[in-house]
Design a protein around this motif. Structure first.
Motif, PDB file in Angstrom:
ATOM      1  N   ALA A  23      38.729  40.420  28.149  1.00  0.00           N
ATOM      2  CA  ALA A  23      38.497  41.850  28.362  1.00  0.00           C
ATOM      3  C   ALA A  23      37.253  42.014  29.224  1.00  0.00           C
ATOM      4  O   ALA A  23      36.120  41.914  28.742  1.00  0.00           O
ATOM      5  CB  ALA A  23      38.331  42.563  27.025  1.00  0.00           C
ATOM      6  N   TRP A  24      37.485  42.229  30.501  1.00  0.00           N
ATOM      7  CA  TRP A  24      36.374  42.405  31.449  1.00  0.00           C
ATOM      8  C   TRP A  24      35.814  43.812  31.314  1.00  0.00           C
ATOM      9  O   TRP A  24      36.566  44.794  31.308  1.00  0.00           O
ATOM     10  CB  TRP A  24      36.897  42.171  32.872  1.00  0.00           C
ATOM     11  CG  TRP A  24      35.881  42.349  33.951  1.00  0.00           C
ATOM     12  CD1 TRP A  24      34.804  41.552  34.204  1.00  0.00           C
ATOM     13  CD2 TRP A  24      35.868  43.386  34.936  1.00  0.00           C
ATOM     14  NE1 TRP A  24      34.115  42.036  35.285  1.00  0.00           N
ATOM     15  CE2 TRP A  24      34.743  43.158  35.760  1.00  0.00           C
ATOM     16  CE3 TRP A  24      36.692  44.470  35.208  1.00  0.00           C
ATOM     17  CZ2 TRP A  24      34.418  43.983  36.829  1.00  0.00           C
ATOM     18  CZ3 TRP A  24      36.372  45.292  36.278  1.00  0.00           C
ATOM     19  CH2 TRP A  24      35.246  45.046  37.071  1.00  0.00           C
ATOM     20  N   THR A  26      34.515  47.100  32.489  1.00  0.00           N
ATOM     21  CA  THR A  26      34.600  47.873  33.730  1.00  0.00           C
ATOM     22  C   THR A  26      33.468  48.895  33.840  1.00  0.00           C
ATOM     23  O   THR A  26      33.232  49.447  34.911  1.00  0.00           O
ATOM     24  CB  THR A  26      35.923  48.678  33.807  1.00  0.00           C
ATOM     25  OG1 THR A  26      35.916  49.669  32.775  1.00  0.00           O
ATOM     26  CG2 THR A  26      37.138  47.784  33.652  1.00  0.00           C
ATOM     27  N   CYS A  36      33.641  42.979  27.816  1.00  0.00           N
ATOM     28  CA  CYS A  36      33.503  44.215  27.036  1.00  0.00           C
ATOM     29  C   CYS A  36      32.994  43.910  25.629  1.00  0.00           C
ATOM     30  O   CYS A  36      33.438  42.951  25.002  1.00  0.00           O
ATOM     31  CB  CYS A  36      34.878  44.878  26.943  1.00  0.00           C
ATOM     32  SG  CYS A  36      34.950  46.328  25.874  1.00  0.00           S
ATOM     33  N   THR A  46      34.554  54.032  31.130  1.00  0.00           N
ATOM     34  CA  THR A  46      35.902  53.465  31.267  1.00  0.00           C
ATOM     35  C   THR A  46      36.088  52.244  30.365  1.00  0.00           C
ATOM     36  O   THR A  46      35.166  51.459  30.172  1.00  0.00           O
ATOM     37  CB  THR A  46      36.182  53.057  32.724  1.00  0.00           C
ATOM     38  OG1 THR A  46      35.156  52.153  33.158  1.00  0.00           O
ATOM     39  CG2 THR A  46      36.202  54.273  33.638  1.00  0.00           C
ATOM     40  N   SER A  48      37.830  48.560  28.907  1.00  0.00           N
ATOM     41  CA  SER A  48      37.926  47.232  29.500  1.00  0.00           C
ATOM     42  C   SER A  48      39.227  47.043  30.266  1.00  0.00           C
ATOM     43  O   SER A  48      40.202  47.774  30.074  1.00  0.00           O
ATOM     44  CB  SER A  48      37.846  46.177  28.403  1.00  0.00           C
ATOM     45  OG  SER A  48      38.952  46.307  27.541  1.00  0.00           O
ATOM     46  N   MET A  49      39.227  46.028  31.116  1.00  0.00           N
ATOM     47  CA  MET A  49      40.431  45.598  31.821  1.00  0.00           C
ATOM     48  C   MET A  49      40.785  44.211  31.304  1.00  0.00           C
ATOM     49  O   MET A  49      40.012  43.269  31.464  1.00  0.00           O
ATOM     50  CB  MET A  49      40.151  45.530  33.332  1.00  0.00           C
ATOM     51  CG  MET A  49      41.399  45.221  34.146  1.00  0.00           C
ATOM     52  SD  MET A  49      40.983  44.830  35.856  1.00  0.00           S
ATOM     53  CE  MET A  49      40.850  43.053  35.718  1.00  0.00           C
ATOM     54  N   PHE A  51      42.669  40.742  31.279  1.00  0.00           N
ATOM     55  CA  PHE A  51      43.290  39.868  32.274  1.00  0.00           C
ATOM     56  C   PHE A  51      43.375  38.455  31.728  1.00  0.00           C
ATOM     57  O   PHE A  51      42.754  38.130  30.713  1.00  0.00           O
ATOM     58  CB  PHE A  51      42.481  39.874  33.591  1.00  0.00           C
ATOM     59  CG  PHE A  51      41.193  39.091  33.514  1.00  0.00           C
ATOM     60  CD1 PHE A  51      40.072  39.618  32.897  1.00  0.00           C
ATOM     61  CD2 PHE A  51      41.119  37.804  34.049  1.00  0.00           C
ATOM     62  CE1 PHE A  51      38.887  38.887  32.809  1.00  0.00           C
ATOM     63  CE2 PHE A  51      39.938  37.074  33.978  1.00  0.00           C
ATOM     64  CZ  PHE A  51      38.822  37.620  33.358  1.00  0.00           C
ATOM     65  N   LYS A  65      30.200  46.009  38.935  1.00  0.00           N
ATOM     66  CA  LYS A  65      31.354  46.917  38.774  1.00  0.00           C
ATOM     67  C   LYS A  65      31.713  47.651  40.057  1.00  0.00           C
ATOM     68  O   LYS A  65      32.444  48.633  40.030  1.00  0.00           O
ATOM     69  CB  LYS A  65      31.136  47.920  37.621  1.00  0.00           C
ATOM     70  CG  LYS A  65      30.595  47.306  36.342  1.00  0.00           C
ATOM     71  CD  LYS A  65      31.388  46.111  35.842  1.00  0.00           C
ATOM     72  CE  LYS A  65      30.727  45.466  34.636  1.00  0.00           C
ATOM     73  NZ  LYS A  65      31.393  44.193  34.276  1.00  0.00           N
ATOM     74  N   PRO A  71      38.734  41.285  38.189  1.00  0.00           N
ATOM     75  CA  PRO A  71      37.376  41.218  37.668  1.00  0.00           C
ATOM     76  C   PRO A  71      36.448  40.337  38.501  1.00  0.00           C
ATOM     77  O   PRO A  71      35.347  40.027  38.071  1.00  0.00           O
ATOM     78  CB  PRO A  71      37.604  40.592  36.274  1.00  0.00           C
ATOM     79  CG  PRO A  71      38.717  39.606  36.521  1.00  0.00           C
ATOM     80  CD  PRO A  71      39.635  40.304  37.502  1.00  0.00           C
TER      81      PRO A  71
END
Ligand code: FES
Length: 78
Positions: A23-24, A26, A36, A46, A48-49, A51, A65, A71
Motif C-alpha cells: 500500500a503506497w 499517495t 501507507c 487521498t 493508499s494505492m 500495488f 508524491k 508508485p
C-alpha cells in the motif's frame, strides 16, 4: 488533492517481493514512507494505492508524491 503533502524529497529504495500487496502512500502524511500507515484518514487526504510486482525486484518508490508514474520515482522531486 489539497490535503496531500510531500512525504519526502527523495525516493526510498525498497526490496519488493513478488505477488505481495503493498500500500503506497499517495497523500504524503504517512510516517512510514513510502507506505501507507493510515494517516490519510485523519488528514482527510487521498487513500493508499495498492500495488504488487510480478518478480522480486528493487524499486525506488516516490515519497514526494509528484511522480507521474506511481508508485515509482520519476525524478519529479527535483
Ligand atoms: S497515509 Fe498516506 S495514503 Fe495512507
Amino acid at each position: 488533492m489539497e490535503n496531500n503533502t510531500r512525504g519526502g524529497d527523495t525516493p526510498i529504495k525498497c526490496e519488493l517481493e513478488a505477488n505481495k500487496n503493498y500500500a503506497w502512500c499517495t497523500c504524503g502524511h504517512s510516517g512510514d514512507q513510502p507506505f501507507c500507515n493510515g494517516s490519510h484518514r485523519a488528514a482527510k487526504a487521498t487513500p493508499s494505492m495498492v500495488f504488487s510486482v510480478e518478480e522480486d525486484t528493487t524499486a525506488y518508490l516516490c515519497t514526494c508524491k509528484q511522480t507521474k508514474n506511481p508508485p515509482y520515482c520519476d525524478g519529479s522531486h527535483k
